[in-house]
Design a protein around this motif. Structure first.
Motif, PDB file in Angstrom:
ATOM      1  N   THR A  69       0.672  -1.302   0.207  1.00 24.89           N
ATOM      2  CA  THR A  69      -0.307  -0.068   0.099  1.00 24.89           C
ATOM      3  C   THR A  69       0.889   1.347   0.251  1.00 24.89           C
ATOM      4  O   THR A  69       0.562   2.453  -0.495  1.00 24.89           O
ATOM      5  CB  THR A  69      -1.165  -0.336   1.543  1.00 24.89           C
ATOM      6  N   HIS A  70       1.731   1.245   0.817  1.00 22.01           N
ATOM      7  CA  HIS A  70       2.999   2.010   0.930  1.00 22.01           C
ATOM      8  C   HIS A  70       3.842   2.014   1.464  1.00 22.01           C
ATOM      9  O   HIS A  70       4.343   1.188   1.806  1.00 22.01           O
ATOM     10  CB  HIS A  70       2.329   3.907   1.781  1.00 22.01           C
ATOM     11  N   THR A  71       5.187   2.980   2.038  1.00 22.18           N
ATOM     12  CA  THR A  71       6.068   1.730   2.508  1.00 22.18           C
ATOM     13  C   THR A  71       6.544   2.644   3.893  1.00 22.18           C
ATOM     14  O   THR A  71       7.930   2.426   4.306  1.00 22.18           O
ATOM     15  CB  THR A  71       7.257   2.211   1.685  1.00 22.18           C
ATOM     16  N   HIS A  72       5.801   3.054   4.957  1.00 20.70           N
ATOM     17  CA  HIS A  72       5.408   3.301   6.012  1.00 20.70           C
ATOM     18  C   HIS A  72       5.596   2.261   6.393  1.00 20.70           C
ATOM     19  O   HIS A  72       5.385   0.270   6.516  1.00 20.70           O
ATOM     20  CB  HIS A  72       3.914   3.752   6.563  1.00 20.70           C
ATOM     21  N   TRP A  73       6.870   2.042   7.805  1.00 21.16           N
ATOM     22  CA  TRP A  73       7.422   0.899   8.331  1.00 21.16           C
ATOM     23  C   TRP A  73       6.452  -0.607   8.717  1.00 21.16           C
ATOM     24  O   TRP A  73       6.790  -1.488   8.572  1.00 21.16           O
ATOM     25  CB  TRP A  73       7.998   1.555  10.110  1.00 21.16           C
ATOM     26  N   ASP A  74       5.589   0.078   9.428  1.00 24.95           N
ATOM     27  CA  ASP A  74       4.284  -1.521  10.051  1.00 24.95           C
ATOM     28  C   ASP A  74       3.886  -2.068   8.420  1.00 24.95           C
ATOM     29  O   ASP A  74       3.560  -3.078   8.624  1.00 24.95           O
ATOM     30  CB  ASP A  74       3.571  -0.862  10.273  1.00 24.95           C
ATOM     31  N   HIS A  75       4.494  -1.436   7.095  1.00 28.41           N
ATOM     32  CA  HIS A  75       3.762  -2.391   6.071  1.00 28.41           C
ATOM     33  C   HIS A  75       4.997  -2.566   4.747  1.00 28.41           C
ATOM     34  O   HIS A  75       5.160  -3.314   3.821  1.00 28.41           O
ATOM     35  CB  HIS A  75       3.635  -1.146   4.982  1.00 28.41           C
ATOM     36  N   ILE A  76       6.855  -2.754   5.931  1.00 27.67           N
ATOM     37  CA  ILE A  76       7.142  -3.046   4.841  1.00 27.67           C
ATOM     38  C   ILE A  76       8.405  -3.747   6.158  1.00 27.67           C
ATOM     39  O   ILE A  76       9.479  -4.078   5.283  1.00 27.67           O
ATOM     40  CB  ILE A  76       8.581  -1.743   3.950  1.00 27.67           C
ATOM     41  N   ASN A 151      -6.335   8.065   1.391  1.00 32.02           N
ATOM     42  CA  ASN A 151      -6.551   9.353   2.148  1.00 32.02           C
ATOM     43  C   ASN A 151      -5.099   8.946   3.369  1.00 32.02           C
ATOM     44  O   ASN A 151      -6.102   9.002   4.284  1.00 32.02           O
ATOM     45  CB  ASN A 151      -7.405   9.486   2.646  1.00 32.02           C
ATOM     46  N   HIS A 152      -4.036   9.253   2.958  1.00 33.16           N
ATOM     47  CA  HIS A 152      -3.331   9.567   3.923  1.00 33.16           C
ATOM     48  C   HIS A 152      -2.420  10.288   4.204  1.00 33.16           C
ATOM     49  O   HIS A 152      -1.776  10.744   3.162  1.00 33.16           O
ATOM     50  CB  HIS A 152      -2.257   7.598   3.943  1.00 33.16           C
ATOM     51  N   PRO A 153      -1.603  10.330   5.427  1.00 28.50           N
ATOM     52  CA  PRO A 153       0.166  11.413   5.218  1.00 28.50           C
ATOM     53  C   PRO A 153       1.101  10.893   4.385  1.00 28.50           C
ATOM     54  O   PRO A 153       1.922  10.624   4.686  1.00 28.50           O
ATOM     55  CB  PRO A 153      -0.160  11.820   6.512  1.00 28.50           C
ATOM     56  N   THR A 172      -6.111  -0.574   3.480  1.00 23.75           N
ATOM     57  CA  THR A 172      -5.085   0.034   4.865  1.00 23.75           C
ATOM     58  C   THR A 172      -4.849   1.697   5.039  1.00 23.75           C
ATOM     59  O   THR A 172      -4.115   1.443   4.024  1.00 23.75           O
ATOM     60  CB  THR A 172      -5.115  -0.622   5.554  1.00 23.75           C
ATOM     61  N   ASP A 173      -4.910   2.374   6.311  1.00 22.35           N
ATOM     62  CA  ASP A 173      -3.801   3.001   6.165  1.00 22.35           C
ATOM     63  C   ASP A 173      -5.135   4.274   4.994  1.00 22.35           C
ATOM     64  O   ASP A 173      -4.265   4.891   4.406  1.00 22.35           O
ATOM     65  CB  ASP A 173      -2.918   3.109   5.493  1.00 22.35           C
ATOM     66  N   HIS A 174      -5.947   4.853   6.034  1.00 21.47           N
ATOM     67  CA  HIS A 174      -6.732   5.498   4.630  1.00 21.47           C
ATOM     68  C   HIS A 174      -7.769   5.477   5.758  1.00 21.47           C
ATOM     69  O   HIS A 174      -8.725   5.605   6.544  1.00 21.47           O
ATOM     70  CB  HIS A 174      -8.326   4.792   4.122  1.00 21.47           C
TER      71      HIS A 174
HETATM   72 ZN   LIG Z   1       0.727   5.088   7.293  1.00 21.37          ZN
END
Ligand SMILES: [Zn+2]
Ligand SMILES: [Zn+2]
Length: 446
Positions: A69-76, A151-153, A172-174
């Protein structure tokens, strides 16, 4: 389609006796289609056990698609611990939203620099291909994938997977785009007031299963606005509006222990009672089978097309910032300048209009209340222009007007997006990325 949850937690891994039932690992979901296509959604710490399970299965070589979904820590954070990446002969395709200036490969390599981790990205033995996505559709084996900005920072994508007549959506992360969502009354539900929330309902429409961000409760939400996550109750409302069959609450807050999650599920079920929606909280180790109804002949693996962006590009977009508050202009400038955009600014509506006509910016960030013409008037005039560059330019209204009727008035005036102050700079940055990418995709499609 078989779905298995390997990590259900958001933000931070939270193992321990208080999270034993729903699990402590961060986001990772395995999806296996009947044709054998393997898709992994996010690579949080749950990927560690998934990787071990794949290796133990004896399948060789292991081929899969990793959709981030994106590369924030909890996803990578599980990526450097995902065993199939260490085995020669395995093949993995990794996908994420195209950011600006930095390749996906470099972002993932960042958390594996030697100060942080003993193995570098280049030392992984599997064949790994990296793909940068924008919104759009593509096929992975028999699975039809639709990617959509959330919609996420941080620029994030949700994924809708369709195969053999069944649909699951991973969102997720929305965070909802508007603070105002229609009340659930009677059997009918009004459409959301914000156009992006309407599009969110369309994205979930008719799904057999939606895995949805549900990090907060409605009670907690006022103190978490702009953090980029949903209250579980609103995830229920969106699922109901979209006619979804099953809703898995996901991305559990690290503070939410098992007992608190049980209570959240109970209140969400009460909210959905009698409406044909099955609500549960995703639990680590849980498996869900969605029976594919249509016989699917295994297809030749297709290279994804429409949504795949063409590598990193130089940033040449021009953005007009119009706000009579110099602090807001300064904040926006500080936020967007490092991205390499050409920035223009105006402090009143008439000047904004003049600059827009002269410079034809790619995007406008427009304040509502300004001297001279206000933001809505400027937008109405632009929409009436015959020049398509002005008529179609994305206009993001930045405003302290928080009412639902204000939001409706903004869209009636032709704004593309409506962002309520106060906002986070990271939030504006990801909205700007999303609108510029969409504009470019629209121009290429013409
Ligand atoms: Zn995130
Ligand atoms: Zn997250």
């Amino acid at each position: 389609m078989r779905i298995r949850f390997w990590g259900t937690r958001g933000s931070l891994a939270k193992p321990g006796p208080s999270t034993i039932r729903y699990g402590g690992n961060t986001s990772c979901v395995e999806v296996r289609a009947a044709d054998g296509t393997l898709i992994v959604l996010d690579c949080g710490t749950g990927a560690h056990d998934l990787g071990r399970s794949l290796v133990a299965s004896g399948e060789r070589p292991i081929r899969g698609h990793l959709l981030l979904t994106h590369t924030h820590w909890d996803h990578i954070q599980g990526f450097p611990f995902f065993a199939p990446l260490f085995i020669p002969g395995n093949e993995w395709d990794v996908y994420a939203a195209q950011g600006l200036g930095q390749r996906l490969e470099d972002t993932l390599a960042g958390q594996m620099e030697y100060e942080y981790f003993p193995v570098t990205l280049g030392q992984l033995d599997a064949t790994i291909r990296y793909h940068e996505l924008s919104e759009g559709v593509f096929d992975l084996g028999a699975v039809h994938v639709t990617a959509r900005y959330l919609n996420h920072p941080g620029l994030a994508l949700g994924y809708r997977l369709e195969v053999g007549g069944v649909t699951m959506v991973y969102v997720t992360d929305h965070e909802p785009h508007s603070r105002h969502q229609p009340e659930l009354t009677g059997s009918a539900q009004m459409a959301p007031v914000h156009r992006e929330d309407q599009r969110h309902v369309e994205f979930l429409a008719g799904a057999d299963l939606v895995i949805h961000d549900a990090q907060y409760t409605l009670e907690e939400y006022p103190s978490k606005l702009t953090w980029g996550h949903s209250p579980a109750e609103l995830a229920v409302d969106f699922a109901l509006a979209a006619g979804v069959k099953r809703l898995a609450l996901f991305h559990h807050d690290p503070f939410r222990d098992d007992a608190a999650l049980d209570r959240l599920v109970e209140s969400c079920r009460r909210r959905a009672v009698g409406r044909g929606l099955d609500v549960f909280a995703a639990a680590e180790g849980q498996t869900i089978d969605l029976a594919e109804r249509d016989a699917v002949a295994p297809r030749v693996a297709m290279q994804p097309k429409a949504a795949i962006a063409k590598g990193v590009e130089a940033v040449s977009a021009t953005i007009l910032l119009a706000d009579d508050d110099p602090d807001i202009v300064r904040l926006l400038t500080m936020t967007l300048r490092p991205e390499g955009y050409r920035l223009l600014s105006a402090t009143d509506g008439n000047a904004a209009l003049e600059i827009a006509r002269a410079e034809r910016p790619d995007l406008l960030l427009l304040d509502w209340n300004m001297p001279g013409r206000d933001g809505l008037e400027v937008c109405r005039i632009l929409r009436a222009e015959s020049d398509p560059d002005l008529h179609n330019v994305p206009v993001v209204l930045l405003t302290a007007q928080v009412g639902a009727e204000d939001t409706a008035a903004g869209f009636a005036a032709g704004v593309t997006d409506y962002v309520t102050k106060p906002f986070k700079p990271t939030h504006i940055r990801s909205r700007v990325h999303a609108w510029l990418r969409r504009k470019r995709a629209g121009a290429e499609g013409r």
